[in-house]
Write an enzyme that holds these catalytic residues in place. Structure first.
Site, mmCIF file in Angstrom:
data_model
loop_
_atom_site.group_PDB
_atom_site.id
_atom_site.type_symbol
_atom_site.label_atom_id
_atom_site.label_comp_id
_atom_site.label_asym_id
_atom_site.label_seq_id
_atom_site.Cartn_x
_atom_site.Cartn_y
_atom_site.Cartn_z
ATOM 1 N N ASP A 1 0.884 -1.159 0.000
ATOM 2 C CA ASP A 1 0.000 0.000 0.000
ATOM 3 C C ASP A 1 0.923 1.210 0.000
ATOM 4 O O ASP A 1 1.567 1.500 1.004
ATOM 5 C CB ASP A 1 -0.887 -0.037 1.250
ATOM 6 C CG ASP A 1 -1.779 1.196 1.371
ATOM 7 O OD1 ASP A 1 -1.592 2.148 0.594
ATOM 8 O OD2 ASP A 1 -2.655 1.186 2.256
ATOM 9 N N HIS B 1 -8.464 5.135 2.193
ATOM 10 C CA HIS B 1 -7.861 3.808 1.996
ATOM 11 C C HIS B 1 -8.665 2.967 1.003
ATOM 12 O O HIS B 1 -8.542 1.749 0.978
ATOM 13 C CB HIS B 1 -7.798 3.055 3.326
ATOM 14 C CG HIS B 1 -6.853 3.638 4.333
ATOM 15 N ND1 HIS B 1 -5.495 3.438 4.280
ATOM 16 C CD2 HIS B 1 -7.069 4.425 5.427
ATOM 17 C CE1 HIS B 1 -4.915 4.063 5.299
ATOM 18 N NE2 HIS B 1 -5.847 4.671 6.010
ATOM 19 N N ASP C 1 -6.567 -0.311 -1.852
ATOM 20 C CA ASP C 1 -5.431 0.626 -1.825
ATOM 21 C C ASP C 1 -4.085 -0.068 -1.991
ATOM 22 O O ASP C 1 -3.037 0.525 -1.718
ATOM 23 C CB ASP C 1 -5.462 1.455 -0.530
ATOM 24 C CG ASP C 1 -5.442 0.583 0.723
ATOM 25 O OD1 ASP C 1 -5.342 -0.651 0.608
ATOM 26 O OD2 ASP C 1 -5.542 1.146 1.834
ATOM 27 N N ASP C 2 -4.095 -1.332 -2.426
ATOM 28 C CA ASP C 2 -2.833 -2.067 -2.562
ATOM 29 C C ASP C 2 -2.382 -2.177 -4.012
ATOM 30 O O ASP C 2 -3.164 -2.574 -4.876
ATOM 31 C CB ASP C 2 -2.980 -3.467 -1.966
ATOM 32 C CG ASP C 2 -3.092 -3.401 -0.467
ATOM 33 O OD1 ASP C 2 -2.052 -3.252 0.186
ATOM 34 O OD2 ASP C 2 -4.225 -3.440 0.040
ATOM 35 N N TYR D 1 -3.594 9.339 0.176
ATOM 36 C CA TYR D 1 -3.663 9.090 1.611
ATOM 37 C C TYR D 1 -2.685 7.994 2.060
ATOM 38 O O TYR D 1 -2.639 6.905 1.475
ATOM 39 C CB TYR D 1 -5.087 8.746 2.068
ATOM 40 C CG TYR D 1 -5.151 8.860 3.547
ATOM 41 C CD1 TYR D 1 -5.052 10.119 4.136
ATOM 42 C CD2 TYR D 1 -5.185 7.749 4.355
ATOM 43 C CE1 TYR D 1 -5.012 10.256 5.505
ATOM 44 C CE2 TYR D 1 -5.148 7.869 5.727
ATOM 45 C CZ TYR D 1 -5.057 9.141 6.293
ATOM 46 O OH TYR D 1 -4.998 9.269 7.651
ATOM 47 N N GLY E 1 18.012 -5.855 0.419
ATOM 48 C CA GLY E 1 18.255 -7.103 -0.318
ATOM 49 C C GLY E 1 17.029 -7.973 -0.436
ATOM 50 O O GLY E 1 16.949 -8.835 -1.297
ATOM 51 N N ASN E 2 16.056 -7.784 0.456
ATOM 52 C CA ASN E 2 14.850 -8.597 0.440
ATOM 53 C C ASN E 2 13.728 -7.776 1.079
ATOM 54 O O ASN E 2 13.933 -7.188 2.137
ATOM 55 C CB ASN E 2 15.095 -9.883 1.250
ATOM 56 C CG ASN E 2 14.027 -10.926 0.998
ATOM 57 O OD1 ASN E 2 12.843 -10.653 1.159
ATOM 58 N ND2 ASN E 2 14.441 -12.117 0.607
ATOM 59 N N TYR F 1 4.274 -4.930 15.085
ATOM 60 C CA TYR F 1 4.434 -6.031 14.153
ATOM 61 C C TYR F 1 3.986 -5.599 12.761
ATOM 62 O O TYR F 1 2.963 -4.932 12.611
ATOM 63 C CB TYR F 1 3.617 -7.236 14.604
ATOM 64 C CG TYR F 1 4.284 -8.013 15.698
ATOM 65 C CD1 TYR F 1 5.429 -8.759 15.427
ATOM 66 C CD2 TYR F 1 3.799 -7.988 16.994
ATOM 67 C CE1 TYR F 1 6.060 -9.472 16.423
ATOM 68 C CE2 TYR F 1 4.423 -8.692 18.005
ATOM 69 C CZ TYR F 1 5.553 -9.427 17.708
ATOM 70 O OH TYR F 1 6.174 -10.128 18.701
ATOM 71 N N LYS G 1 1.635 -7.975 7.893
ATOM 72 C CA LYS G 1 0.502 -8.860 8.138
ATOM 73 C C LYS G 1 -0.775 -8.497 7.383
ATOM 74 O O LYS G 1 -1.760 -9.199 7.466
ATOM 75 C CB LYS G 1 0.218 -8.987 9.627
ATOM 76 C CG LYS G 1 -0.305 -7.750 10.288
ATOM 77 C CD LYS G 1 -0.503 -8.041 11.762
ATOM 78 C CE LYS G 1 -1.252 -6.941 12.462
ATOM 79 N NZ LYS G 1 -2.594 -7.288 12.864
ATOM 80 N N ASP G 2 -0.767 -7.383 6.665
ATOM 81 C CA ASP G 2 -2.038 -6.955 6.103
ATOM 82 C C ASP G 2 -2.210 -7.254 4.630
ATOM 83 O O ASP G 2 -1.255 -7.246 3.867
ATOM 84 C CB ASP G 2 -2.212 -5.459 6.323
ATOM 85 C CG ASP G 2 -2.706 -5.192 7.722
ATOM 86 O OD1 ASP G 2 -3.474 -6.014 8.231
ATOM 87 O OD2 ASP G 2 -2.292 -4.178 8.293
ATOM 88 N N ASP H 1 -15.004 1.299 5.417
ATOM 89 C CA ASP H 1 -13.705 0.884 4.851
ATOM 90 C C ASP H 1 -13.706 -0.602 4.492
ATOM 91 O O ASP H 1 -12.709 -1.310 4.689
ATOM 92 C CB ASP H 1 -12.543 1.180 5.807
ATOM 93 C CG ASP H 1 -12.211 2.666 5.892
ATOM 94 O OD1 ASP H 1 -12.904 3.471 5.245
ATOM 95 O OD2 ASP H 1 -11.256 3.014 6.617
HETATM 96 C C1 F6R Z 1 -7.886 -0.700 7.411
HETATM 97 C C2 F6R Z 1 -7.564 0.670 7.015
HETATM 98 C C3 F6R Z 1 -8.522 1.757 7.330
HETATM 99 C C4 F6R Z 1 -7.933 2.770 8.308
HETATM 100 C C5 F6R Z 1 -8.946 3.849 8.681
HETATM 101 C C6 F6R Z 1 -8.362 4.932 9.579
HETATM 102 O O1 F6R Z 1 -6.867 -1.555 7.040
HETATM 103 O O2 F6R Z 1 -6.525 0.941 6.459
HETATM 104 O O3 F6R Z 1 -9.734 1.252 7.797
HETATM 105 O O4 F6R Z 1 -7.476 2.124 9.459
HETATM 106 O O5 F6R Z 1 -9.412 4.517 7.521
HETATM 107 O O6 F6R Z 1 -7.231 5.434 8.974
HETATM 108 P P1 F6R Z 1 -6.337 6.596 9.592
HETATM 109 O O7 F6R Z 1 -5.951 6.173 10.994
HETATM 110 O O8 F6R Z 1 -5.178 6.667 8.677
HETATM 111 O O9 F6R Z 1 -7.183 7.834 9.599
HETATM 112 MG MG MG Z 2 -4.086 2.238 3.029
HETATM 113 MG MG MG Z 3 -4.950 -2.274 1.781
#
Ligand code: F6R
Ligand code: MG
Ligand code: MG
Length: 373
Positions: free
Chosen positions: A23, A30, A64-65, A102, A115-116, A239, A242-243, A297
């Site tokens: 992302d 997002h 968003d990825d 964003y 390197g990775n 951590y 993971k997403d 979201d």
């Molecule tokens: C879930 C994600 C969104 C954000 C949310 C708050 O993976 O990315 O749900 O967590 O929009 O985002 P911020 O804290 O950036 O305002």
């Molecule tokens: Mg995002």
């Molecule tokens: Mg995403």
């Protein structure tokens, strides 16, 4: 005679499929990706293809990825390929910053490439194999969900005869498969074989926040599936890695059929993620065009790109969930989303305390502590 030997060698040359994603900035919020970012990534990978670093590529997005699907001959964990992906992410981040998208660069957790890309924010799934006479495979890409999202479908695809009839009636699949399971919060990995160790496997992978299926192999050791699951790395005090996972699954001729691979997604199972990475929600299978999670979201999304490999060339993509037979799954996902949303801030919609990505609990407890009489 000589020529024939050469022919065999070329045939045995291995191909690697690398799916590397990050992302690097959302549009709007997002929810999705900006078209200029995708164009930029395509231009950079086209250059790498021209320079023969990669054989072929496909750039897309899931929410968003930014997803880079590449075929090449450098093997898994190749520094050049990971370096290329990192360069694409950095250049796209620069553009994302210009457009003030964003969370621009939110997954690039380091200023320099080491390197990775593993543990640096991006997700990676890679597999190397000798291309078969015909090589169909599917790349699954998720948004607003954690890597445990693949445990349920992978089990169904490779171990559940109620999903995959080939396990029962195809002699070449009747032996079952081997699952590589990672305990993601430690260094422990396990290999479990099905059907004989099915119950042992389920006691682990039923807990998708702790045990995750990294790969699936045939009993002969041929790679069948690989996910972007990795050990969680403690970087910047939290951590990471993971997403919004990706997954590659090879298909047909002794492996599950395309329809057997897609079938588990007709049931929108609950996954962790959604708003603020802190909720359970149904995983909705959609076309790439519809993978723009907006309601609260979400709900979490999965897309599936199908390809045929032809001497390393990616023939495709075919947008596999762009099919009315998944309409009901989408309808069900919306219905489940309504039901879960009605719980508001209550569990089990909201995740249990240790799993939430955002929390105010320490501050609230501190404030209350001061009030104790
Ligand atoms: C879930 C994600 C969104 C954000 C949310 C708050 O993976 O990315 O749900 O967590 O929009 O985002 P911020 O804290 O950036 O305002
Ligand atoms: Mg995002
Ligand atoms: Mg995403």
């Amino acid at each position: 005679m000589k020529q024939e030997t050469k022919k065999t060698e070329v045939k045995q040359e291995k191909i690697t499929i690398s799916v590397i994603k990050a992302d690097i900035g959302g549009y709007v919020g997002h929810s999705s990706s900006h078209p200029e970012i995708l164009e930029k990534a395509r231009a950079l990978l086209a250059k790498a293809q021209k320079e023969k670093l990669i054989v072929d590529f496909c750039v897309t997005s899931c929410g968003d990825d930014l997803e880079l699907i590449m075929s090449h001959r450098k093997g898994c964990d190749a520094k050049q390929i990971h370096g290329l992906a990192w360069e694409v992410f950095e250049e796209c981040t620069a553009l994302a910053k210009k457009l003030k998208l964003y969370g621009a660069g939110q997954d690039l957790l380091s200023d320099s490439f080491s390197g990775n890309v593993k543990g640096m924010g991006p997700g990676v799934a890679e597999m190397e194999f000798v291309e078969r006479k015909s090589e169909p495979f599917i790349v699954f890409m998720g948004d607003k969900c954690a890597p445990g999202a693949w445990n349920f479908p992978l089990f169904k695809i490779f171990a559940d005869p109620f999903n995959t009839i080939g396990l029962i009636i195809d002699p070449s699949m009747h032996d079952g498969f081997k699952f590589e399971v990672h305990d993601i919060k430690s260094d422990k990995n396990f290999i479990l074989a099905t059907p004989e160790e099915m119950y042992d496997l389920l006691v682990l992978i039923g807990s998708a926040e702790n045990y995750i299926i990294k790969a699936v192999y045939t009993k002969k050791g041929e790679i069948a599936a690989v996910s972007s699951t990795q050990k969680l790395y403690l970087i910047a005090g939290r951590y990471v890695g993971k997403d919004d996972p990706v997954l590659i699954v090879r298909s047909q001729a002794g492996l599950p059929a395309i329809g057997e691979i897609l079938e588990p997604f007709a049931f929108p199972h609950l996954v962790t993620g959604w708003m603020r990475g802190s909720h359970y929600g149904p995983l909705m299978p959609t076309s790439q065009k519809q993978a723009n999670p907006s309601r609260f979201d979400g709900p979490p999304r999965v897309i599936a790109y199908g390809f045929q490999l032809a001497n390393g060339k990616l023939i495709g993509p075919r947008d596999m969930f762009d099919d009315p037979s998944f309409d009901y799954a989408r309808y069900e996902a919306n219905r489940i989303a309504n039901y879960m949303r009605a719980h508001g801030p209550f569990e089990p919609h909201r995740l249990p305390l240790p799993e939430m990505e955002y929390t105010t609990l320490p501050e609230v407890l501190k404030k209350l502590q001061e009030r104790i009489k």
